[in-house]
Write a protein that holds these residues in place. Sequence first.
Motif, PDB file in Angstrom:
ATOM      1  N   GLY A  57     -76.772 -32.768  32.031  1.00 15.21           N
ATOM      2  CA  GLY A  57     -75.439 -32.581  32.593  1.00 15.21           C
ATOM      3  C   GLY A  57     -74.413 -32.032  31.625  1.00 15.21           C
ATOM      4  N   ALA A  58     -74.486 -32.444  30.364  1.00 21.55           N
ATOM      5  CA  ALA A  58     -73.462 -32.032  29.404  1.00 21.55           C
ATOM      6  C   ALA A  58     -73.788 -30.698  28.733  1.00 21.55           C
ATOM      7  N   MET A  59     -74.829 -30.019  29.208  1.00 22.87           N
ATOM      8  CA  MET A  59     -75.288 -28.820  28.525  1.00 22.87           C
ATOM      9  C   MET A  59     -75.105 -27.592  29.426  1.00 22.87           C
ATOM     10  N   PRO A  60     -74.261 -26.627  29.059  1.00 24.13           N
ATOM     11  CA  PRO A  60     -74.076 -25.430  29.895  1.00 24.13           C
ATOM     12  C   PRO A  60     -75.351 -24.575  29.900  1.00 24.13           C
ATOM     13  N   THR A  61     -75.693 -24.048  31.065  1.00 23.79           N
ATOM     14  CA  THR A  61     -76.919 -23.261  31.190  1.00 23.79           C
ATOM     15  C   THR A  61     -76.837 -21.950  30.398  1.00 23.79           C
ATOM     16  N   GLU A  62     -75.603 -21.474  30.134  1.00 26.57           N
ATOM     17  CA  GLU A  62     -75.467 -20.246  29.348  1.00 26.57           C
ATOM     18  C   GLU A  62     -76.036 -20.398  27.939  1.00 26.57           C
ATOM     19  N   LEU A  63     -76.098 -21.638  27.481  1.00 23.44           N
ATOM     20  CA  LEU A  63     -76.611 -21.896  26.132  1.00 23.44           C
ATOM     21  C   LEU A  63     -78.099 -21.557  26.027  1.00 23.44           C
ATOM     22  N   PHE A  64     -78.795 -21.602  27.158  1.00 22.61           N
ATOM     23  CA  PHE A  64     -80.222 -21.240  27.167  1.00 22.61           C
ATOM     24  C   PHE A  64     -80.409 -19.803  26.681  1.00 22.61           C
ATOM     25  N   VAL A  65     -79.619 -18.885  27.245  1.00 21.21           N
ATOM     26  CA  VAL A  65     -79.714 -17.480  26.856  1.00 21.21           C
ATOM     27  C   VAL A  65     -79.235 -17.288  25.417  1.00 21.21           C
ATOM     28  N   GLN A  66     -78.194 -18.002  25.064  1.00 14.56           N
ATOM     29  CA  GLN A  66     -77.657 -17.880  23.706  1.00 14.56           C
ATOM     30  C   GLN A  66     -78.698 -18.294  22.670  1.00 14.56           C
ATOM     31  N   ARG A  67     -79.388 -19.426  22.906  1.00 13.29           N
ATOM     32  CA  ARG A  67     -80.413 -19.880  21.968  1.00 13.29           C
ATOM     33  C   ARG A  67     -81.583 -18.908  21.917  1.00 13.29           C
ATOM     34  N   MET A  68     -81.900 -18.327  23.044  1.00 12.19           N
ATOM     35  CA  MET A  68     -83.036 -17.409  23.119  1.00 12.19           C
ATOM     36  C   MET A  68     -82.761 -16.127  22.325  1.00 12.19           C
ATOM     37  N   ILE A  69     -81.526 -15.638  22.382  1.00 12.12           N
ATOM     38  CA  ILE A  69     -81.173 -14.389  21.712  1.00 12.12           C
ATOM     39  C   ILE A  69     -80.856 -14.609  20.233  1.00 12.12           C
ATOM     40  N   ALA A  70     -80.248 -15.748  19.912  1.00 10.78           N
ATOM     41  CA  ALA A  70     -79.782 -15.983  18.540  1.00 10.78           C
ATOM     42  C   ALA A  70     -80.920 -15.955  17.533  1.00 10.78           C
ATOM     43  N   VAL A  71     -82.109 -16.412  17.934  1.00 14.59           N
ATOM     44  CA  VAL A  71     -83.218 -16.486  16.992  1.00 14.59           C
ATOM     45  C   VAL A  71     -83.680 -15.102  16.539  1.00 14.59           C
ATOM     46  N   THR A  72     -83.422 -14.076  17.353  1.00 16.62           N
ATOM     47  CA  THR A  72     -83.858 -12.719  16.992  1.00 16.62           C
ATOM     48  C   THR A  72     -83.004 -12.115  15.888  1.00 16.62           C
ATOM     49  N   HIS A  73     -81.912 -12.777  15.530  1.00 17.11           N
ATOM     50  CA  HIS A  73     -81.035 -12.267  14.474  1.00 17.11           C
ATOM     51  C   HIS A  73     -81.527 -12.649  13.079  1.00 17.11           C
ATOM     52  N   SER A  74     -82.667 -13.303  13.015  1.00 19.13           N
ATOM     53  CA  SER A  74     -83.196 -13.764  11.731  1.00 19.13           C
ATOM     54  C   SER A  74     -83.755 -12.599  10.920  1.00 19.13           C
ATOM     55  N   PHE A  75     -83.290 -12.453   9.687  1.00 18.61           N
ATOM     56  CA  PHE A  75     -83.793 -11.399   8.803  1.00 18.61           C
ATOM     57  C   PHE A  75     -85.256 -11.627   8.416  1.00 18.61           C
ATOM     58  N   PRO A  76     -85.690 -12.852   8.048  1.00 18.16           N
ATOM     59  CA  PRO A  76     -87.105 -13.050   7.705  1.00 18.16           C
ATOM     60  C   PRO A  76     -88.056 -12.706   8.840  1.00 18.16           C
ATOM     61  N   LEU A  77     -87.602 -12.909  10.087  1.00 15.19           N
ATOM     62  CA  LEU A  77     -88.471 -12.648  11.228  1.00 15.19           C
ATOM     63  C   LEU A  77     -88.759 -11.158  11.403  1.00 15.19           C
ATOM     64  N   LEU A  78     -87.942 -10.314  10.827  1.00 17.26           N
ATOM     65  CA  LEU A  78     -88.152  -8.874  10.907  1.00 17.26           C
ATOM     66  C   LEU A  78     -89.452  -8.458  10.229  1.00 17.26           C
ATOM     67  N   ALA A  79     -89.979  -9.320   9.357  1.00 19.14           N
ATOM     68  CA  ALA A  79     -91.239  -9.008   8.675  1.00 19.14           C
ATOM     69  C   ALA A  79     -92.402  -8.915   9.659  1.00 19.14           C
ATOM     70  N   VAL A  80     -92.332  -9.613  10.787  1.00 24.34           N
ATOM     71  CA  VAL A  80     -93.452  -9.625  11.737  1.00 24.34           C
ATOM     72  C   VAL A  80     -93.747  -8.230  12.287  1.00 24.34           C
ATOM     73  N   PRO A  81     -92.795  -7.543  12.936  1.00 24.41           N
ATOM     74  CA  PRO A  81     -93.114  -6.200  13.445  1.00 24.41           C
ATOM     75  C   PRO A  81     -93.455  -5.216  12.334  1.00 24.41           C
ATOM     76  N   LEU A  82     -92.883  -5.404  11.152  1.00 29.19           N
ATOM     77  CA  LEU A  82     -93.162  -4.472  10.051  1.00 29.19           C
ATOM     78  C   LEU A  82     -94.610  -4.587   9.584  1.00 29.19           C
ATOM     79  N   PHE A  83     -95.111  -5.807   9.444  1.00 30.57           N
ATOM     80  CA  PHE A  83     -96.497  -5.967   9.019  1.00 30.57           C
ATOM     81  C   PHE A  83     -97.470  -5.618  10.147  1.00 30.57           C
TER      82      PHE A  83
END
Length: 427
Positions: free
Chosen positions: A36-62
């Motif tokens: 109840g106390a959690m806005p559903t918009e946060l679902f999309v925000q959490r899903m997108i925010a993780v892609t901003h990680s610089f270390p994770l960019l190593a995956v497509p490069l390798f």
Amino acid sequence: MMDLLPLIVLFIAIAIGVPVALAIGMAGMTFFMFAGAMPTELFVQRMIAVTHSFPLLAVPLFVMTGVVMNFAGITSRMMAFAESLTGHWIGGLAQVNVLLSTLLGGVAGSANADAAMQAKVLVPEMNKRGYDTAFSSAVTASSAIISVIIPPSIGLILYGFMSDVSIGRLFLAGIVPGIVLCVSMMALVAFMAKRLNLKPALDVKTTWGQRLVAFRGASLALMVPVGIVGGIRFGFFTPTEAGAMAVVFSIFVGILYGELKPHHFKPIMEQTIQATAIVLLVICMASTFGFFMTWERIPVIVAEAMLALTENPFLLLLMINVLLIIVGMFIEGSASLILLTPILVPVIASVGIDPVHFGIVMVLNLTIAGITPPLGTIMFTTCAVTGISIGAFVRAALPFYALLFTMLLILTFIPAISLWLPNLQFN
């Protein structure tokens, strides 16, 4: 009951065959919809925010590095080099299979990619020389496991990202275990080749001059893992930047060999995007599910439950290994790694187990589970390419199961095998 609803949704979705990424996303969405106390918009925000990680960019490069090297003819040169070293042995092509997996570990960093490539290239040639298809498939899938801990490994990158552990240390920690696995598997193949009376790949032993020629052809590719680990160790670039350097270097080598052409650019990008999308979709969905686990303190609860059973590091590692094998039999390795790392790392850290050592054990464990029934992805990939049944594969793979589980226990309870090199370089 509502607190456990996302877990119930996750288990039911996986049980009825929903793809793992979607199952995790459904479970995460359930939490945001019914908390109840959690806005559903946060679902999309959490899903997108993780892609901003610089270390994770190593995956497509390798991933792209491995794809480029296949198109650049570097893989075939590495196979020629491996054949020049072991092709004259009894069961020589099976030995080439194992050695090539070790060499490719520093190129593709993916067990599934390694297994698929060798199943297409080596298994038909092994069949022509009288090898049983089931045995050839078992060697191919089992040896592909070596590639996940030889740097650069996508599994180690994901573990380092999820656990906030130095990827440079993880890369160094994988070198010695990878070599130990290679040697032990080659010894098993030699033993089985004598029993099965398998023929060598080459009728005569190659001369040192011929081996030197083969080495020259593969030398530039072999420099990739050396350059990556050395560059990270001496601070020339981060693991992510190392991925970019590997892509540039592989393109340069392909052009130098004259095999990489402009028309290869489209299929290279397509294969890279497809492989990367699968991994990143799981990561994005797991980020939303991870928020639920953190909010409900599930990692803390699991840690307290495990520590209530035992605080002995050896017994704890044994328990975790059993848990990982069971989970890995049903959920793909990368997804299991992303889901379980935030839960298990606090547990092992609380009893003084080095997270770098645990990373090698966890990645290796979940990859071994990938060749086991009922849902091992490496097993299915290999069998789909070679056309062998799952039952025949499992029967042929029994000696390799015994070896791999033995090596897993050795690496689990002798941490110096993993930690000697990173401690030597980073101490």
